[in-house]
Design an enzyme around this catalytic site. Sequence first.
Site, short mmCIF file in Angstrom:
data_model
loop_
_atom_site.label_atom_id
_atom_site.label_comp_id
_atom_site.label_asym_id
_atom_site.label_seq_id
_atom_site.Cartn_x
_atom_site.Cartn_y
_atom_site.Cartn_z
N GLY A 266 0.77 -1.24 0.00
CA GLY A 266 0.00 0.00 0.00
C GLY A 266 0.80 1.29 0.00
CD GLU B 298 1.34 0.56 6.56
OE1 GLU B 298 1.52 0.59 5.34
OE2 GLU B 298 1.08 -0.47 7.20
CG ASP C 255 -8.07 0.64 10.21
OD1 ASP C 255 -8.79 1.50 10.71
OD2 ASP C 255 -8.54 -0.42 9.73
CE LYS D 294 -9.90 4.13 7.75
NZ LYS D 294 -10.44 2.82 7.27
P1 IMP Z 1 -4.12 -1.97 10.73
O1 IMP Z 1 -3.23 -3.15 11.01
O2 IMP Z 1 -5.54 -2.21 11.13
O3 IMP Z 1 -3.58 -0.66 11.25
O4 IMP Z 1 -4.22 -1.88 9.17
C1 IMP Z 1 -3.27 -1.35 8.42
C2 IMP Z 1 -3.37 -1.86 6.99
O5 IMP Z 1 -4.71 -2.14 6.60
C3 IMP Z 1 -2.90 -0.77 6.07
O6 IMP Z 1 -1.53 -0.92 5.80
C4 IMP Z 1 -3.76 -0.97 4.85
O7 IMP Z 1 -3.12 -1.85 3.97
C5 IMP Z 1 -5.02 -1.59 5.35
N1 IMP Z 1 -6.11 -0.58 5.52
C6 IMP Z 1 -6.61 -0.08 6.66
N2 IMP Z 1 -7.61 0.80 6.43
C7 IMP Z 1 -7.72 0.86 5.09
C8 IMP Z 1 -8.57 1.63 4.22
O8 IMP Z 1 -9.42 2.45 4.62
N3 IMP Z 1 -8.37 1.42 2.90
C9 IMP Z 1 -7.44 0.55 2.39
N4 IMP Z 1 -6.63 -0.17 3.17
C10 IMP Z 1 -6.77 -0.02 4.51
MG MG Z 2 -0.60 -1.33 4.09
#
Ligand code: IMP
Ligand code: MG
Length: 184
Positions: free
Chosen positions: A46, A102, A106, A134
């Site tokens: 990403g 990154e 999220d 987020k």
């Molecule tokens: P986390 O582990 O929940 O913080 O997620 C992080 C990863 O989830 C990011 O590196 C993204 O690849 C994916 N991700 C989280 N939210 C979104 C979104 O709104 N759109 C697209 N990818 C997301």
């Molecule tokens: Mg990612």
Amino acid sequence: MSKDISQVLYSAEELAQRVEALGKEISQYYKKEHINSLLVVSVLRGSVIFFSDLIRHIDDLDLEFDFITISSYGSSAETCGKADILNDVAEKVAGRHVLIVEDIIDTGITMAAVVERFLAKGVKSLKLCTLLDKPVRRKVQNLKIDFCGFEVPDQFIVGYGLDYAGRYRQLPYIGVLAPSVYKK
Ligand code: IMP
Ligand code: MG
């Protein structure tokens, strides 16, 4: 605009401006710390578009880059609650100043796994940069983001590297994915 996008959050021009400012902020920070040599690590897939734009605005440091691949959502719009490292960096990172890049933080689970990995390898310093944050969805506490592009609301967003089921990464802007696309 793609018909699957319900709203554009950041245009290509807004992204370019913010990314340039972030690159300069990063340069200034390391110069102030008298750190001239940096390893910048892109979290695939990403962050790759953001990363390649960002590093070209960190043009006054001695910089090397590398990649790490973390397992992702698969085709769902919800995190699976676990992050696996699929491909580690090729560079030796012990004793080096490392900046992780990154696309979006999220729940924070992915970034926490990456941080743990790098700290265990004995980096000299570790800083985190994310284009998007987020915060309302955070599950991991104590995750310090050092450089952040934008804070975003709790919506599923795509474009400029971010995908849904592997799609929409090539969009030059960042937009909200219409819920009808993933709530079928
Ligand atoms: P986390 O582990 O929940 O913080 O997620 C992080 C990863 O989830 C990011 O590196 C993204 O690849 C994916 N991700 C989280 N939210 C979104 C979104 O709104 N759109 C697209 N990818 C997301
Ligand atoms: Mg990612």
